[in-house]
Design a protein around this motif. Sequence first.
Motif, PDB file in Angstrom:
ATOM      1  N   ASP A 131     -21.688 -25.884  19.638  1.00 48.11           N
ATOM      2  CA  ASP A 131     -22.340 -24.586  20.878  1.00 48.11           C
ATOM      3  C   ASP A 131     -24.128 -24.783  20.253  1.00 48.11           C
ATOM      4  N   SER A 132     -24.648 -25.449  18.799  1.00 49.83           N
ATOM      5  CA  SER A 132     -25.967 -24.910  18.487  1.00 49.83           C
ATOM      6  C   SER A 132     -26.536 -23.229  18.178  1.00 49.83           C
ATOM      7  N   ASP A 133     -24.890 -22.415  17.999  1.00 50.21           N
ATOM      8  CA  ASP A 133     -25.035 -21.201  18.150  1.00 50.21           C
ATOM      9  C   ASP A 133     -26.137 -20.727  16.465  1.00 50.21           C
ATOM     10  N   ASN A 134     -27.135 -19.857  16.552  1.00 48.22           N
ATOM     11  CA  ASN A 134     -27.862 -20.121  15.567  1.00 48.22           C
ATOM     12  C   ASN A 134     -27.723 -18.413  14.845  1.00 48.22           C
ATOM     13  N   THR A 135     -27.100 -17.508  15.768  1.00 41.39           N
ATOM     14  CA  THR A 135     -26.086 -16.473  14.888  1.00 41.39           C
ATOM     15  C   THR A 135     -25.016 -17.256  14.068  1.00 41.39           C
ATOM     16  N   ALA A 136     -24.133 -18.105  14.325  1.00 42.87           N
ATOM     17  CA  ALA A 136     -23.142 -18.736  13.199  1.00 42.87           C
ATOM     18  C   ALA A 136     -23.843 -19.172  12.243  1.00 42.87           C
ATOM     19  N   TYR A 137     -25.205 -20.490  12.501  1.00 45.89           N
ATOM     20  CA  TYR A 137     -25.929 -20.758  11.693  1.00 45.89           C
ATOM     21  C   TYR A 137     -26.019 -19.354  10.846  1.00 45.89           C
ATOM     22  N   GLU A 187     -14.777 -22.499  -4.862  1.00 40.97           N
ATOM     23  CA  GLU A 187     -15.105 -23.361  -3.183  1.00 40.97           C
ATOM     24  C   GLU A 187     -14.742 -22.982  -1.943  1.00 40.97           C
ATOM     25  N   TRP A 188     -15.623 -22.439  -0.492  1.00 45.18           N
ATOM     26  CA  TRP A 188     -15.107 -22.398   0.544  1.00 45.18           C
ATOM     27  C   TRP A 188     -13.599 -22.876   1.096  1.00 45.18           C
ATOM     28  N   LYS A 189     -12.661 -22.003   1.724  1.00 44.73           N
ATOM     29  CA  LYS A 189     -11.538 -23.052   2.745  1.00 44.73           C
ATOM     30  C   LYS A 189     -12.662 -22.514   4.019  1.00 44.73           C
ATOM     31  N   LEU A 190     -11.541 -23.900   4.899  1.00 45.69           N
ATOM     32  CA  LEU A 190     -12.079 -22.649   5.962  1.00 45.69           C
ATOM     33  C   LEU A 190     -11.555 -22.158   6.995  1.00 45.69           C
ATOM     34  N   GLU A 191     -10.687 -21.278   6.280  1.00 42.53           N
ATOM     35  CA  GLU A 191      -9.515 -19.641   7.060  1.00 42.53           C
ATOM     36  C   GLU A 191     -10.572 -18.911   5.413  1.00 42.53           C
ATOM     37  N   ASN A 192     -11.475 -19.409   5.023  1.00 43.55           N
ATOM     38  CA  ASN A 192     -12.235 -18.324   4.316  1.00 43.55           C
ATOM     39  C   ASN A 192     -12.835 -16.976   5.430  1.00 43.55           C
ATOM     40  N   GLU A 193     -13.252 -15.997   5.664  1.00 41.31           N
ATOM     41  CA  GLU A 193     -13.762 -15.497   6.570  1.00 41.31           C
ATOM     42  C   GLU A 193     -15.333 -14.893   6.138  1.00 41.31           C
ATOM     43  N   LEU A 194     -16.499 -14.778   7.033  1.00 41.94           N
ATOM     44  CA  LEU A 194     -17.822 -14.521   6.301  1.00 41.94           C
ATOM     45  C   LEU A 194     -18.018 -13.002   7.722  1.00 41.94           C
ATOM     46  N   VAL A 195     -18.783 -12.395   6.926  1.00 42.90           N
ATOM     47  CA  VAL A 195     -19.425 -10.530   7.828  1.00 42.90           C
ATOM     48  C   VAL A 195     -20.633 -11.368   8.549  1.00 42.90           C
ATOM     49  N   LEU A 196     -20.610 -10.732   9.560  1.00 43.77           N
ATOM     50  CA  LEU A 196     -21.468 -10.764  10.776  1.00 43.77           C
ATOM     51  C   LEU A 196     -22.746  -9.177  10.060  1.00 43.77           C
ATOM     52  N   LEU A 197     -23.649  -9.375   9.743  1.00 44.07           N
ATOM     53  CA  LEU A 197     -24.542  -8.558   9.260  1.00 44.07           C
ATOM     54  C   LEU A 197     -25.701  -8.361  10.234  1.00 44.07           C
ATOM     55  N   ASN A 198     -26.233  -7.391  10.815  1.00 39.95           N
ATOM     56  CA  ASN A 198     -27.358  -7.153  11.251  1.00 39.95           C
ATOM     57  C   ASN A 198     -28.494  -8.259  11.478  1.00 39.95           C
ATOM     58  N   ILE A 231     -20.941  -5.335  14.308  1.00 39.81           N
ATOM     59  CA  ILE A 231     -21.923  -5.292  13.088  1.00 39.81           C
ATOM     60  C   ILE A 231     -20.124  -5.468  12.550  1.00 39.81           C
ATOM     61  N   GLY A 232     -19.963  -5.883  11.200  1.00 39.37           N
ATOM     62  CA  GLY A 232     -18.773  -5.882  10.221  1.00 39.37           C
ATOM     63  C   GLY A 232     -17.526  -6.584  10.700  1.00 39.37           C
ATOM     64  N   ALA A 233     -17.536  -7.205  11.509  1.00 40.86           N
ATOM     65  CA  ALA A 233     -16.660  -7.990  12.364  1.00 40.86           C
ATOM     66  C   ALA A 233     -16.414  -9.662  11.210  1.00 40.86           C
ATOM     67  N   THR A 234     -15.533  -9.740  11.001  1.00 41.56           N
ATOM     68  CA  THR A 234     -15.807 -11.282  10.217  1.00 41.56           C
ATOM     69  C   THR A 234     -14.782 -12.318  11.392  1.00 41.56           C
TER      70      THR A 234
END
Length: 199
Positions: A47-53, A1-12, A31-34
């Motif tokens: 902010d209704s941000d699509n990249t985050a989505y 299960e995810w926790k709010l502090e878990n990190e996800l990676v930005l891909l292209n 690219i690769g930032a978490t």
Amino acid sequence: EWKLENELVLLNGDKDDTSGNERDMFADYPIGATFTIEHLLERLLIDSDNTAYNILLRNTGEKQFEEVVNTLGLQDLFRINGAVSAKEYSRILRSLYTASYLNRANSERILEWLDEATFSDFISHSIENEIPFPHKYGLDREKRIFGDSGIAYIANRPYIISVLVEGRADSTYEEEYEIASGFIQDVSMTTYTFFKSDN
């Protein structure tokens, strides 16, 4: 299960500069930032941000998405192209208001984030600032779709309101935005006046 502090990676493939607030909040990140899940949720909900989505959706998986759809009774309401109607927006907000899907603490946290949205061209334009109004707005430049959905916390008479407008393709985005925002504000003012009048 995810926790709010878990990190996800930005891909292209995640980057999308067509966010609801029309500015790419992730443009300066490589690219690769978490990012923590909490940060991504804040950017998505405030902010209704699509990249985050895109980052969140890519990591969520189809099974979890289907679980939400089935639990909230949305399976017959989604259109074939994946678009969501005003009815679905209202059902999702109602599930947060009643904490019928997530627990009370998580539902309230999401509503608090939605209340921080600074976008005020649509429904919130007609609602007094002191009235809490957690809402989720969205813009689709290509399809000329403009929408907003939220809960107006009028004392003793809270209400959910969702308005979606599909503009004409043969007109400019700016022209359709002006028409849609005026219509949404009018609907909002009529609704707000009705609920406020007996208070």
